[in-house]
Design a protein around this motif. Structure first.
Motif, short mmCIF file in Angstrom:
data_model
loop_
_atom_site.label_atom_id
_atom_site.label_comp_id
_atom_site.label_asym_id
_atom_site.label_seq_id
_atom_site.Cartn_x
_atom_site.Cartn_y
_atom_site.Cartn_z
N GLN A 139 9.66 -6.76 -9.39
CA GLN A 139 9.13 -5.44 -9.71
C GLN A 139 8.29 -4.95 -8.54
OE1 GLN A 139 9.85 -3.70 -12.65
NE2 GLN A 139 11.32 -5.38 -12.85
N LEU A 140 8.42 -3.67 -8.21
CA LEU A 140 7.69 -3.11 -7.08
C LEU A 140 6.24 -2.85 -7.46
CD1 LEU A 140 8.40 -2.32 -4.16
CD2 LEU A 140 8.62 0.04 -4.96
N ASN A 141 5.33 -3.40 -6.67
CA ASN A 141 3.91 -3.22 -6.90
C ASN A 141 3.35 -2.34 -5.78
OD1 ASN A 141 1.22 -3.44 -7.63
ND2 ASN A 141 0.99 -5.53 -6.88
N ASN A 142 2.96 -1.13 -6.11
CA ASN A 142 2.42 -0.19 -5.13
C ASN A 142 0.94 -0.49 -4.91
OD1 ASN A 142 4.85 1.38 -4.82
ND2 ASN A 142 4.46 2.16 -6.88
N VAL A 143 0.65 -1.25 -3.86
CA VAL A 143 -0.72 -1.69 -3.62
C VAL A 143 -1.55 -0.58 -3.00
CG1 VAL A 143 -2.15 -3.37 -2.40
CG2 VAL A 143 0.05 -4.07 -3.35
N LEU A 144 -1.04 0.06 -1.96
CA LEU A 144 -1.71 1.20 -1.32
C LEU A 144 -0.85 2.43 -1.56
CD1 LEU A 144 -2.76 -0.49 2.07
CD2 LEU A 144 -4.06 -0.36 -0.08
N ARG A 145 -1.43 3.47 -2.16
CA ARG A 145 -0.66 4.60 -2.64
C ARG A 145 -0.84 5.87 -1.82
NH1 ARG A 145 0.88 3.88 -8.20
NH2 ARG A 145 0.23 1.82 -8.95
#
Length: 223
Positions: free
Chosen positions: A19-25
């Motif tokens: 699953q893609l984890n968007n750490v810095l948005r």
């Protein structure tokens, strides 16, 4: 004048379930030359990811990173040269080489592009030892140092190449309260005396209080 300018920096990782984890948005940040900035955030908020991008150890998925007006996200930049010549790193674990003395550990970065260190580097190492109040341990080995002393040696090593930018990743995380405050105060003193720009990530209210400016990283955005 700005030393750092981040525009819409993004970084994602895939977790164990793909699953893609968007750490810095979409990080936007500007830091002036000689400024001391602390970045706070909970564990897992992306502080170390952001610091790794600032240190060119990670490339962002998108956005712009200007370091002293040079774009760091382009393929033509020699990031290893940037790290050695322009950046200094202080980590939570000191990463001192046990087989070398304190002085030799401090001089290690200077040996990356030379077979031996010169008089100028050695004299500057002694100046840093004086500045950090550990001249008395110059010939000792890491195994004989206290936690506070080892932290100060790590700071000296990070400064030996006279970097434009010092990056500190939870530099007081493994220290007791007294030594943590001493290292935080030392970073403030270095910022004032050497005019070195410092970006420090920490979860500590007390440690962050020595900075000129405190930013908070939450849900992938700096606030």
């Amino acid at each position: 004048m700005s030393l750092i300018k981040l525009s819409n920096i993004k970084k994602s990782f895939r977790d164990g379930e793909n699953q893609l984890n968007n750490v810095l948005r979409g990080i936007n940040m500007e830091i002036g030359k000689g400024e001391f900035v602390a970045i706070k955030g909970a564990s897992g908020s992306g502080k170390t990811t952001l610091l790794s991008i600032l240190g060119t150890l990670l490339q962002p998925d998108g956005g712009s990173y200007l370091l002293d007006d040079t774009e760091m996200t382009t393929a033509g930049v020699d990031h290893s040269l940037v790290r050695n010549k322009q950046l200094g790193f202080v980590f939570q674990d000191h990463r001192l080489m046990p087989q070398y003395t304190v002085l030799e550990n401090i001089l290690l970065p200077a040996l990356a592009y030379a077979s031996r260190t010169g008089k100028e580097e050695t004299e500057y190492a002694h100046r840093l030892l004086d500045l950090t109040h550990i001249s008395g341990v110059v010939h000792q080995y890491p195994s004989t140092l206290s936690g506070g002393e080892a932290s100060r040696v790590a700071v000296c090593r990070a400064l030996i190449m006279k970097p434009k930018l010092l990056l500190a990743d939870e530099p007081t995380g493994q220290l007791d309260a007294e030594n943590a405050w001493n290292i935080a105060s030392l970073l403030s003193e270095i910022n004032q005396n050497l005019q070195t720009t410092i970006v420090m990530v920490t979860h500590s209210e007390e440690t962050s209080s020595v900075a000129h400016r405190i930013l908070t990283l939450k849900e992938g955005i700096l606030r």
